[in-house]
Design a protein around this motif. Structure first.
Motif, PDB file in Angstrom:
ATOM      1  N   GLU A   6     -92.110 -59.961  29.905  1.00  0.00           N
ATOM      2  CA  GLU A   6     -92.676 -58.628  29.925  1.00  0.00           C
ATOM      3  C   GLU A   6     -93.159 -58.090  28.513  1.00  0.00           C
ATOM      4  OE1 GLU A   6     -90.571 -55.296  31.994  1.00  0.00           O
ATOM      5  OE2 GLU A   6     -90.368 -56.773  33.954  1.00  0.00           O
ATOM      6  N   ILE A   7     -92.093 -58.191  27.835  1.00  0.00           N
ATOM      7  CA  ILE A   7     -92.099 -57.578  26.184  1.00  0.00           C
ATOM      8  C   ILE A   7     -93.186 -58.248  25.320  1.00  0.00           C
ATOM      9  CG2 ILE A   7     -90.946 -57.158  24.379  1.00  0.00           C
ATOM     10  CD1 ILE A   7     -90.138 -55.213  26.311  1.00  0.00           C
ATOM     11  N   ILE A   8     -93.351 -59.351  25.619  1.00  0.00           N
ATOM     12  CA  ILE A   8     -94.625 -60.289  25.078  1.00  0.00           C
ATOM     13  C   ILE A   8     -95.745 -59.949  25.396  1.00  0.00           C
ATOM     14  CG2 ILE A   8     -95.541 -62.743  24.775  1.00  0.00           C
ATOM     15  CD1 ILE A   8     -92.606 -63.963  24.513  1.00  0.00           C
ATOM     16  N   ASP A   9     -95.956 -59.556  26.455  1.00  0.00           N
ATOM     17  CA  ASP A   9     -97.123 -58.985  27.283  1.00  0.00           C
ATOM     18  C   ASP A   9     -97.436 -57.715  26.685  1.00  0.00           C
ATOM     19  OD1 ASP A   9     -97.816 -61.376  28.705  1.00  0.00           O
ATOM     20  OD2 ASP A   9     -97.551 -60.357  30.581  1.00  0.00           O
ATOM     21  N   LEU A  10     -96.389 -56.771  26.559  1.00  0.00           N
ATOM     22  CA  LEU A  10     -96.690 -55.406  26.017  1.00  0.00           C
ATOM     23  C   LEU A  10     -97.166 -55.570  24.632  1.00  0.00           C
ATOM     24  CD1 LEU A  10     -95.864 -52.680  27.292  1.00  0.00           C
ATOM     25  CD2 LEU A  10     -93.816 -52.941  25.703  1.00  0.00           C
ATOM     26  N   VAL A  11     -96.307 -56.394  23.854  1.00  0.00           N
ATOM     27  CA  VAL A  11     -96.532 -56.613  22.384  1.00  0.00           C
ATOM     28  C   VAL A  11     -98.289 -56.903  22.165  1.00  0.00           C
ATOM     29  CG1 VAL A  11     -95.919 -57.554  20.440  1.00  0.00           C
ATOM     30  CG2 VAL A  11     -94.507 -56.803  21.469  1.00  0.00           C
ATOM     31  N   VAL A  12     -98.527 -57.787  22.904  1.00  0.00           N
ATOM     32  CA  VAL A  12    -100.080 -58.368  22.679  1.00  0.00           C
ATOM     33  C   VAL A  12    -100.976 -57.334  23.085  1.00  0.00           C
ATOM     34  CG1 VAL A  12    -101.760 -60.121  23.627  1.00  0.00           C
ATOM     35  CG2 VAL A  12     -99.369 -60.751  23.221  1.00  0.00           C
ATOM     36  N   LYS A  13    -100.450 -56.564  24.127  1.00  0.00           N
ATOM     37  CA  LYS A  13    -101.425 -55.384  24.655  1.00  0.00           C
ATOM     38  C   LYS A  13    -101.530 -54.228  23.723  1.00  0.00           C
ATOM     39  CE  LYS A  13    -101.119 -55.210  29.280  1.00  0.00           C
ATOM     40  NZ  LYS A  13    -100.222 -54.632  30.429  1.00  0.00           N
ATOM     41  N   GLN A  14    -100.311 -53.905  23.336  1.00  0.00           N
ATOM     42  CA  GLN A  14     -99.961 -52.619  22.214  1.00  0.00           C
ATOM     43  C   GLN A  14    -100.807 -52.846  20.962  1.00  0.00           C
ATOM     44  OE1 GLN A  14     -96.065 -51.036  23.062  1.00  0.00           O
ATOM     45  NE2 GLN A  14     -96.757 -49.927  24.754  1.00  0.00           N
ATOM     46  N   ASN A  15    -100.700 -54.150  20.534  1.00  0.00           N
ATOM     47  CA  ASN A  15    -100.936 -54.332  19.232  1.00  0.00           C
ATOM     48  C   ASN A  15    -102.105 -55.460  18.891  1.00  0.00           C
ATOM     49  OD1 ASN A  15     -98.208 -53.312  17.755  1.00  0.00           O
ATOM     50  ND2 ASN A  15     -97.694 -54.179  19.459  1.00  0.00           N
ATOM     51  N   GLN A  23     -97.356 -63.887  17.183  1.00  0.00           N
ATOM     52  CA  GLN A  23     -96.532 -65.309  16.910  1.00  0.00           C
ATOM     53  C   GLN A  23     -95.116 -65.095  16.539  1.00  0.00           C
ATOM     54  OE1 GLN A  23     -98.831 -67.494  13.856  1.00  0.00           O
ATOM     55  NE2 GLN A  23     -97.428 -69.078  13.810  1.00  0.00           N
ATOM     56  N   ALA A  24     -95.056 -64.227  15.639  1.00  0.00           N
ATOM     57  CA  ALA A  24     -93.395 -63.870  15.395  1.00  0.00           C
ATOM     58  C   ALA A  24     -92.732 -63.436  16.408  1.00  0.00           C
ATOM     59  CB  ALA A  24     -93.681 -62.935  14.071  1.00  0.00           C
ATOM     60  N   VAL A  25     -93.197 -62.497  17.157  1.00  0.00           N
ATOM     61  CA  VAL A  25     -92.480 -61.912  18.166  1.00  0.00           C
ATOM     62  C   VAL A  25     -92.114 -62.978  19.543  1.00  0.00           C
ATOM     63  CG1 VAL A  25     -92.531 -60.113  20.116  1.00  0.00           C
ATOM     64  CG2 VAL A  25     -93.476 -59.719  17.769  1.00  0.00           C
ATOM     65  N   LYS A  26     -93.350 -63.828  19.507  1.00  0.00           N
ATOM     66  CA  LYS A  26     -93.105 -64.911  20.504  1.00  0.00           C
ATOM     67  C   LYS A  26     -92.195 -65.869  20.196  1.00  0.00           C
ATOM     68  CE  LYS A  26     -97.824 -64.690  22.441  1.00  0.00           C
ATOM     69  NZ  LYS A  26     -99.083 -65.257  22.344  1.00  0.00           N
ATOM     70  N   GLU A  27     -92.177 -66.357  18.730  1.00  0.00           N
ATOM     71  CA  GLU A  27     -91.364 -67.276  18.357  1.00  0.00           C
ATOM     72  C   GLU A  27     -89.734 -66.861  18.593  1.00  0.00           C
ATOM     73  OE1 GLU A  27     -89.817 -69.069  14.216  1.00  0.00           O
ATOM     74  OE2 GLU A  27     -89.268 -67.517  15.262  1.00  0.00           O
ATOM     75  N   VAL A  28     -89.507 -65.533  18.172  1.00  0.00           N
ATOM     76  CA  VAL A  28     -88.173 -64.997  18.161  1.00  0.00           C
ATOM     77  C   VAL A  28     -87.730 -64.749  19.552  1.00  0.00           C
ATOM     78  CG1 VAL A  28     -86.879 -63.007  17.518  1.00  0.00           C
ATOM     79  CG2 VAL A  28     -88.318 -63.757  15.856  1.00  0.00           C
ATOM     80  N   LEU A  29     -88.699 -64.173  20.461  1.00  0.00           N
ATOM     81  CA  LEU A  29     -87.897 -63.722  21.611  1.00  0.00           C
ATOM     82  C   LEU A  29     -87.741 -64.771  22.617  1.00  0.00           C
ATOM     83  CD1 LEU A  29     -89.773 -60.215  22.916  1.00  0.00           C
ATOM     84  CD2 LEU A  29     -87.712 -60.683  21.380  1.00  0.00           C
TER      85      LEU A  29
END
Ligand code: NDP
Length: 444
Positions: A6-15, A23-29
């Motif tokens: 959910e958060i990965i989707d949100l980050v892609v949508k909001q940014n 890429q960085a958020v996906k790798e970490v999460l």
């Protein structure tokens, strides 16, 4: 859908249009799933991930400056103050034409966990501008730096946010920025790190990222019953990180055969002549094409190619996404044993996956290049004490920090059943402390 997805989707949508940040958020999460799934109820209630992926503050500003011909230019300045749960924001200033908000956010996000891994009290931030210092006169660089700091000084301070160098920001730029900060604020404080030795800089800061990269690589090899002695190494980049990585690798008995800049790369089968490289890059600020005039047996190639050389250890020390799947395949084909990242996120996600699948020991940047920010934090300590420590004292603290980082990420990877996966180990070890501090401080 899981909380992580959910958060990965949100980050892609909001940014939108910020692929490096995604890429960085996906790798970490993705690598934190085991920890997040185990605490999902509490993390969801506290909106912990929503808070972690949203910077506390992001500042964007105009930077007008005048060139030597009287022409006015306008660049964009950024400072992203990402997370201050464990200390004042800390992270470098990147000056490069490729800089945009998404790049600064990816770097700031990574910085949170890297800084946590050092064990020192520093939060995560990053800044920069699309200004290119290359080809500019000293006066033009000063004009830019003064204008940049005239705005930035409103948001930083020794106990608030302490920027440092990064790509394009070396001792010269830090000096001009520090002078302008002091002039406007009328305080002499450790508001920047990477300063010159005559005005509060720390011995060994210049060497710290490159040396630290080799200290952690050496610690990993020693733990595995191996050594750097006699190994062949490829390095990319020819800047601050690359030069001091080459220096320490040579001191520890390895042979480094490559270096690169954004135009091309050199292959020196007898081992890089470091004195020549330093003269070309640190003194003349020239291009690597000059290297063969110092070393006629070396080869210069235009374009990209460092990762096609057969080596035991590869150290990417230039920039993000410079080592892709094809490069990883080349390295594996040539029998590489270790890839350790001096730069921030130099390997693509596909490259990391391929290397790990093929049993290459992979040390991610947030652990392997943390020696730079760790020594910056030591510079802050010296500034607060109004004392200067010897080179040996700083260097020995740096060695201790890098050894600890290795053992912490190794232990975290084992604790969660991912032995040898230092990406997972580094993200978990860095994340746990930040989450602890955020939870203790309530909903802020
Ligand atoms: P420098 O500006 O000193 O050197 C960067 C080097 O990489 C130069 O040789 C540059 O070549 C090359 N480079 C930059 N961009 C590109 C590109 N797009 N393609 C190919 N080559 C490129 O920077 P640093 O050595 O300080 O930083 C290198 C990396 O290490 C960065 O990812 C940085 O974020 C990271 N890092 C740096 C730390 C530090 O203490 N300095 C700390 C931790 C991480 P050219 O001169 O031709 O542009």
């Amino acid at each position: 859908m899981s909380y992580v997805d959910e958060i990965i989707d949100l980050v892609v949508k909001q940014n939108p249009n910020e692929p490096e940040f995604h890429q960085a958020v996906k790798e970490v999460l993705n690598s934190l799933r085991v920890v997040i799934d185990a605490n999902e109820e509490q993390f969801r209630r506290d909106a912990l991930l929503e808070r972690i992926v949203n910077p506390e503050r992001q500042i964007k500003f105009r930077v007008p400056w005048v060139d030597d011909k009287g022409q006015v230019h306008v660049n964009t300045g950024y400072r992203v103050q990402f997370n201050s749960a464990i200390g004042p924001y800390k992270g470098g200033i990147r000056l490069h034409p490729s800089v945009n908000l998404g790049i600064i956010k990816f770097l700031g996000f990574e910085q949170i966990f890297k800084n946590s891994l050092t064990g020192l009290p520093i939060g995560g931030g990053k800044g920069g501008s699309d200004f290119d210092p290359k080809g500019k006169s000293d006066r033009e660089v000063m004009a830019f730096c003064q204008s940049f700091m005239t705005e930035l000084c409103k948001y930083i301070g020794a106990d608030t946010d302490v920027p440092a160098g990064d790509i394009g920001t070396g001792a010269r730029e830090i000096g001009y920025m520090y002078g302008q900060y002091k002039r406007i604020k009328n305080v002499y404080e450790g508001v920047l790190t990477g300063k010159g030795l005559s005005y509060g800089g720390s011995l060994a800061r210049k060497q710290a990222t490159g040396y630290g990269l080799l200290y952690i690589t050496n610690e990993m090899l020693t733990t595995l019953g191996d050594t750097l002695q006699g190994k062949t190494v490829s390095v990319s980049g020819a800047g601050n990180v690359a030069i001091y990585a080459i220096e320490k690798a040579q001191q520890l008995g390895a042979k480094v055969v490559t270096a690169s800049d954004s135009n091309g790369w050199i292959y020196d089968p007898e081992g890089i002549d470091l004195a020549a490289l330093k003269e070309i890059k640190e003194v003349k600020r020239a291009r690597l094409t000059e290297y063969t005039s110092y070393r006629p047996n070396a080869e210069y190639h235009a374009g990209k190619g460092v990762w096609s050389v057969k080596v035991d250890i590869a150290l990417p020390c230039a920039t993000q996404n410079e080592l892709n799947l094809e490069d990883a395949m080349n390295l594996v084909e040539n029998g590489v044993q270790v890839v350790a990242e001096g730069a921030n996120m130099p390997s693509t996600a596909e490259a990391i996956e391929y290397l790990q699948k093929h049993n290459v020991r992979f040390l991610p940047g947030k652990a392997a290049n943390a020696g730079g920010v760790a020594t910056s934090a030591l510079e802050m300590s010296q500034n607060s004490e109004r004392l200067s420590w010897s080179f040996e004292e700083v260097d020995s603290k740096l060695q201790g920090i890098m050894k600890n980082i290795f053992h912490n990420i190794d232990a975290a990877s084992k604790k969660y059943g991912f032995e040898g996966n230092y990406v997972v180990g580094a993200n978990i070890a860095g994340f746990e402390k930040v989450v602890d501090a955020m939870t203790a401080q309530g909903i802020v």
